[in-house]
Design a protein around this motif. Sequence first.
Motif, PDB file in Angstrom:
ATOM      1  N   ASN A 113       0.736  -1.146  -0.023  1.00  0.00           N
ATOM      2  CA  ASN A 113       0.049   0.147   0.048  1.00  0.00           C
ATOM      3  C   ASN A 113       0.821   1.242   0.067  1.00  0.00           C
ATOM      4  O   ASN A 113       2.097   1.130   0.066  1.00  0.00           O
ATOM      5  N   ARG A 114       0.084   2.234   0.017  1.00  0.00           N
ATOM      6  CA  ARG A 114       0.847   3.625  -0.273  1.00  0.00           C
ATOM      7  C   ARG A 114       2.127   3.846   0.838  1.00  0.00           C
ATOM      8  O   ARG A 114       2.977   4.317   0.480  1.00  0.00           O
ATOM      9  N   ILE A 115       1.591   3.872   1.960  1.00  0.00           N
ATOM     10  CA  ILE A 115       2.380   4.175   3.081  1.00  0.00           C
ATOM     11  C   ILE A 115       3.484   3.197   3.416  1.00  0.00           C
ATOM     12  O   ILE A 115       4.530   3.700   3.773  1.00  0.00           O
ATOM     13  N   LEU A 157     -11.329  10.865   5.636  1.00  0.00           N
ATOM     14  CA  LEU A 157     -11.331  11.191   4.407  1.00  0.00           C
ATOM     15  C   LEU A 157     -10.416  10.471   3.189  1.00  0.00           C
ATOM     16  O   LEU A 157     -10.407  10.441   1.972  1.00  0.00           O
ATOM     17  N   GLY A 158      -9.534   9.581   3.752  1.00  0.00           N
ATOM     18  CA  GLY A 158      -8.645   8.803   3.114  1.00  0.00           C
ATOM     19  C   GLY A 158      -7.174   9.131   2.926  1.00  0.00           C
ATOM     20  O   GLY A 158      -6.452   8.625   2.404  1.00  0.00           O
ATOM     21  N   ALA A 159      -6.637  10.020   3.994  1.00  0.00           N
ATOM     22  CA  ALA A 159      -5.235  10.636   4.097  1.00  0.00           C
ATOM     23  C   ALA A 159      -4.531   9.314   4.330  1.00  0.00           C
ATOM     24  O   ALA A 159      -4.819   8.560   5.297  1.00  0.00           O
ATOM     25  N   ILE A 179      -8.579  16.771  -0.735  1.00  0.00           N
ATOM     26  CA  ILE A 179      -8.104  15.676  -0.444  1.00  0.00           C
ATOM     27  C   ILE A 179      -8.745  14.754  -1.141  1.00  0.00           C
ATOM     28  O   ILE A 179      -7.835  13.686  -1.926  1.00  0.00           O
ATOM     29  N   SER A 180      -9.968  14.848  -1.725  1.00  0.00           N
ATOM     30  CA  SER A 180     -10.439  13.936  -2.387  1.00  0.00           C
ATOM     31  C   SER A 180      -9.961  14.016  -3.947  1.00  0.00           C
ATOM     32  O   SER A 180      -9.494  12.806  -4.606  1.00  0.00           O
ATOM     33  N   LEU A 233       0.788   8.350  -5.179  1.00  0.00           N
ATOM     34  CA  LEU A 233       1.890   8.515  -3.994  1.00  0.00           C
ATOM     35  C   LEU A 233       1.105   8.721  -2.731  1.00  0.00           C
ATOM     36  O   LEU A 233      -0.067   8.861  -2.557  1.00  0.00           O
ATOM     37  N   PRO A 234       1.658   8.208  -1.609  1.00  0.00           N
ATOM     38  CA  PRO A 234       0.959   8.708  -0.275  1.00  0.00           C
ATOM     39  C   PRO A 234       0.750  10.016  -0.117  1.00  0.00           C
ATOM     40  O   PRO A 234       1.451  10.936  -0.569  1.00  0.00           O
ATOM     41  N   VAL A 235      -0.526  10.307   0.582  1.00  0.00           N
ATOM     42  CA  VAL A 235      -0.683  11.764   0.652  1.00  0.00           C
ATOM     43  C   VAL A 235      -0.703  12.000   2.277  1.00  0.00           C
ATOM     44  O   VAL A 235      -1.728  11.227   3.086  1.00  0.00           O
TER      45      VAL A 235
END
Length: 252
Positions: free
Chosen positions: A2-4, A82-84, A55-56, A64-66
């Motif tokens: 996953n991203r992180i 919200l998905g951060a 964010i959306s 990329l990880p946000v």
Amino acid sequence: MNRIEMFKRHLDEKRAIKVISGIDNFDIERVKNVVSAAEMGGASAVDICYNEEIISIVKEMTTLPVFVSSVVPSELANAVRLGADAIEVGNFDAMYKKGIRVSADDVMDIVRETKKMLGDMKTFMCVTVPGHIEISKQIALAMKLEEMGIDLIQTEGAATINPSKSGARGLLQTAEVSISNTIELARNTSVPIMTASGLTTTTAPLAFAAGASAIGVGSCINKLNSVIAMVAVVKSLVECIKHKQNHELLNV
């Protein structure tokens, strides 16, 4: 992966680059340009302001990880909903522009309240240590953050500097405080350190040499007027770090 987890891998390899669009940058088109440049240039993550629409949009447009930065606990907790992929207490530049100085106690209050609001929600959390406070207090704050299980500590310092020189000497002056803070915090905590505030392609390698696992770069990218120019700077940062790592391998 996953991203992180991708970002964590870059941290472990001491080559993570987070591109910062700005905690007070709510211009959607400009944010999109910075995010696009970060991805095309090969950065490890992007850092944006707290804004539900932004964010959306950013989550949809990049792999990329946000990171979402704020100094408001409710915003940080909601950013996770919200998905951060990560949240960051900081950056404090927007407050400094208003003449507000952040203390170690202020940071701890924000972190505690944020973690309380997160409840059972798990997220990667970064905290900026104010660069203007005494280094002994920075170290004490970093140690408390480590005890709380914070994943990443970001340094700063450019806001305390008014460079007296031009050219490379001026760039070194701007980055000096954040890099020196990196040295001290890396010596006194096992939490990965991200050096930020005033870094450029000239000074980024120095941050890693000082013990950083990551760098956060903002103004040298987000103040440019074209995506092409932004991409060029991100690629230069990636290449200068890669060159440093290759040099180290050759000298092992």
